[in-house]
Motif scaffolding. Structure first.
Motif, PDB file in Angstrom:
ATOM      1  N   PRO A   1       0.851  -1.143   0.063  1.00  0.00           N
ATOM      2  CA  PRO A   1       0.021  -0.038  -0.032  1.00  0.00           C
ATOM      3  C   PRO A   1       0.825   1.183   0.129  1.00  0.00           C
ATOM      4  O   PRO A   1       1.657   1.348   1.040  1.00  0.00           O
ATOM      5  N   VAL A   2       0.576   2.355  -0.980  1.00  0.00           N
ATOM      6  CA  VAL A   2       1.350   3.371  -1.163  1.00  0.00           C
ATOM      7  C   VAL A   2       0.624   4.588  -1.008  1.00  0.00           C
ATOM      8  O   VAL A   2       0.944   5.898  -1.327  1.00  0.00           O
ATOM      9  N   GLY A   3      -0.705   4.604  -0.500  1.00  0.00           N
ATOM     10  CA  GLY A   3      -1.654   5.687  -0.597  1.00  0.00           C
ATOM     11  C   GLY A   3      -3.132   5.236  -0.287  1.00  0.00           C
ATOM     12  O   GLY A   3      -3.466   4.237  -0.591  1.00  0.00           O
TER      13      GLY A   3
ATOM     14  N   TYR B   1      -9.508  12.019   3.217  1.00  0.00           N
ATOM     15  CA  TYR B   1      -8.589  10.778   3.689  1.00  0.00           C
ATOM     16  C   TYR B   1      -7.448  10.803   2.920  1.00  0.00           C
ATOM     17  O   TYR B   1      -7.125   9.397   2.372  1.00  0.00           O
ATOM     18  N   PHE B   2      -6.763  11.620   2.410  1.00  0.00           N
ATOM     19  CA  PHE B   2      -5.672  11.930   1.370  1.00  0.00           C
ATOM     20  C   PHE B   2      -4.498  11.514   1.972  1.00  0.00           C
ATOM     21  O   PHE B   2      -4.014  12.284   2.943  1.00  0.00           O
ATOM     22  N   ASP B   3      -3.854  10.436   1.502  1.00  0.00           N
ATOM     23  CA  ASP B   3      -2.368  10.065   1.851  1.00  0.00           C
ATOM     24  C   ASP B   3      -1.454   9.505   0.393  1.00  0.00           C
ATOM     25  O   ASP B   3      -2.300   8.773  -0.194  1.00  0.00           O
ATOM     26  N   ALA B   4      -0.279   9.934   0.317  1.00  0.00           N
ATOM     27  CA  ALA B   4       0.311   9.321  -0.732  1.00  0.00           C
ATOM     28  C   ALA B   4       1.912   9.085  -0.507  1.00  0.00           C
ATOM     29  O   ALA B   4       2.366  10.090   0.256  1.00  0.00           O
TER      30      ALA B   4
ATOM     31  N   LYS C   1      -1.366  11.971  -7.706  1.00  0.00           N
ATOM     32  CA  LYS C   1      -2.135  12.305  -8.928  1.00  0.00           C
ATOM     33  C   LYS C   1      -2.926  11.214  -9.395  1.00  0.00           C
ATOM     34  O   LYS C   1      -4.007  11.301  -9.646  1.00  0.00           O
ATOM     35  N   ALA C   2      -2.358   9.831  -9.213  1.00  0.00           N
ATOM     36  CA  ALA C   2      -3.173   8.543  -9.580  1.00  0.00           C
ATOM     37  C   ALA C   2      -4.332   8.575  -8.644  1.00  0.00           C
ATOM     38  O   ALA C   2      -5.468   8.096  -9.232  1.00  0.00           O
TER      39      ALA C   2
ATOM     40  N   TRP D   1       1.525  18.845  -4.102  1.00  0.00           N
ATOM     41  CA  TRP D   1       0.932  17.698  -4.812  1.00  0.00           C
ATOM     42  C   TRP D   1      -0.595  17.949  -5.526  1.00  0.00           C
ATOM     43  O   TRP D   1      -1.070  17.656  -6.453  1.00  0.00           O
ATOM     44  N   ILE D   2      -1.402  18.521  -4.308  1.00  0.00           N
ATOM     45  CA  ILE D   2      -2.861  18.706  -4.764  1.00  0.00           C
ATOM     46  C   ILE D   2      -2.694  19.906  -5.555  1.00  0.00           C
ATOM     47  O   ILE D   2      -3.801  19.778  -6.845  1.00  0.00           O
ATOM     48  N   GLU D   3      -2.081  21.195  -5.625  1.00  0.00           N
ATOM     49  CA  GLU D   3      -2.163  22.060  -6.522  1.00  0.00           C
ATOM     50  C   GLU D   3      -1.845  21.553  -7.792  1.00  0.00           C
ATOM     51  O   GLU D   3      -2.222  22.022  -8.917  1.00  0.00           O
ATOM     52  N   GLY D   4      -0.538  20.552  -7.914  1.00  0.00           N
ATOM     53  CA  GLY D   4      -0.104  20.078  -9.172  1.00  0.00           C
ATOM     54  C   GLY D   4      -1.029  19.353  -9.852  1.00  0.00           C
ATOM     55  O   GLY D   4      -0.802  19.142 -11.115  1.00  0.00           O
TER      56      GLY D   4
END
Length: 385
Positions: free
Chosen positions: A70-72, A100-103, A110-111, A165-168
């Motif tokens: 698991p990576v995110g 619940y955003f984690d990466a 982005k995925a 990352w979110i802005e990207g």
């Protein structure tokens, strides 16, 4: 083009929900100022049978894997009550959410975001805001300022690089939510003291602590004022009957009558202030675990929160009084009374007020008047789908 094989799976069932929660806990543990939360509480928040938010919302949780690891994670959700709100209040028709955003890295981020957007698009959504996990009343916004100290009770904590990352991924700033740090060990400015003393001489005004012998009725009173006071605020979603009952059950153990006030005018409840002792200080000590001895420390803190900081998560004055001087006077009176009780009875020295919308001029003015300062900022982002 990347040759990485990032696989994103939709979460189904109790076992995968537990994995979703545990992934978030693993990411949180990497942050130096993170406070481990109770796993049982986190599991309840994503359980449709236990969280009344699902009574007016639908959600899909996702986990990202790479090489079987698991990576995110991310959640995509739609609050049906939010869809009914006017667009100028931040939500409205066609607005879905992510949370619940984690990466592990930006490519995973982005995925995940793309998968959440696809799910929302498939449900007919034309816009997405977030992060909001899951309800606007739970953990709204991404922490962009204040990573250098631990969060207080019921507040999120995110690494600084998530914002980029979110802005990207094409998101832009929609709204900032602020928290204010307040030293309550020293008296308030003289002008505030004079306003409080004037209110104390007004026989029409009465401040009282919440009555826990009439607990459900008192919670209904508070949330009825809240639904009226905040009804035109950005991001406001009214509490449902099921959420009122759930909140009453959850809050009762942590609420102290002398720290939670209802203000009456001519015998009618017109304002309130909710203050919670910062149990995060206890959870940090026991590392978020009740066993073997965590329960003892937690129960002791619930019984008497000596030395703990205090958080003001909610405060409101009925809309009909919000343009009058009475609104700020009632606020100052409640803050002053609760401050006295917190310092004298529990030895508290610090409090936090928030969240406060960055354009809520009335609350910002009150925060400035009592000489508090911004110590944390959360941002809610938006993007057209």
């Amino acid at each position: 083009m990347s040759d990485r094989n990032i696989v994103i799976e939709a979460v189904e069932g109790k076992k995968q929900r537990a994995a979703f929660v545990d992934i978030g806990r693993e990411f949180a543990a990497r942050e130096p100022h993170n406070v481990p939360q109770l796993r049982s509480e986190q599991l309840e928040l994503v359980d449709p049978d236990k969280n009344p938010f699902f009574g007016h919302a639908e959600a899909q949780l996702f986990i990202a894997y790479e090489g079987g690891k698991p990576v995110g994670r991310i959640a995509a959700h739609i609050d049906k009550l939010a869809l009914e709100l006017p667009p100028e209040q931040g939500m409205g028709p066609g607005t879905g959410m992510f949370g619940y955003f984690d990466a592990e890295d930006e490519e995973v981020a982005k995925a995940l975001i793309s998968r959440a957007e696809d799910w929302l698009r498939g449900k007919g959504m034309t816009r997405v805001i977030g992060p909001i996990s899951l309800s606007i009343w739970e953990e709204p916004g991404l922490l962009v300022k204040g990573q250098d100290h631990s969060p207080m009770i019921m507040m999120g904590h995110d690494p600084a690089h998530y914002a980029g990352w979110i802005e990207g991924a094409g998101f832009t700033h929609a709204k900032s939510l602020l928290t204010y740090d307040l030293d309550i060990s020293t008296p308030f400015p003289r002008i505030v003291q004079r306003i409080v003393q004037s209110g104390e001489r007004n026989e029409r005004i009465r401040l009282r602590g919440v009555d826990k012998s009439r607990w459900v009725e008192e919670i209904r009173t508070v949330l009825e004022i809240l639904n009226d006071a905040w009804s035109t605020n950005w991001g406001f979603v009214p509490f449902t009957e099921a959420e009122i009952e759930h909140a009453a059950k959850k809050l009762k153990p942590v609420v102290r009558p002398e720290l939670n006030m209802i203000a009456e005018l001519d015998g009618r409840p017109v304002a309130f202030m909710v203050v919670l002792p910062d149990l995060n200080e206890v959870l940090k000590k026991v590392r978020g675990k009740l066993f073997p001895f965590g329960w003892f420390h937690l129960l002791r803190a619930l019984r008497k929160p000596t030395g703990l900081g205090m958080r003001v998560p909610l405060m409101g004055v009925r809309k009909e009084f919000q343009s009058s001087r009475l609104a700020s006077q009632l606020a100052f009176m409640m803050i002053s009374k609760i401050r006295d009780n917190a310092t004298e009875q529990y030895g508290s020295k610090r409090a936090e007020i928030g969240w406060i919308l960055d354009d809520n001029k009335g609350m910002v003015a009150i925060a400035d008047a009592i000489e508090s300062s911004i110590n944390r900022e959360y941002v809610i982002y938006e993007k057209a789908l």
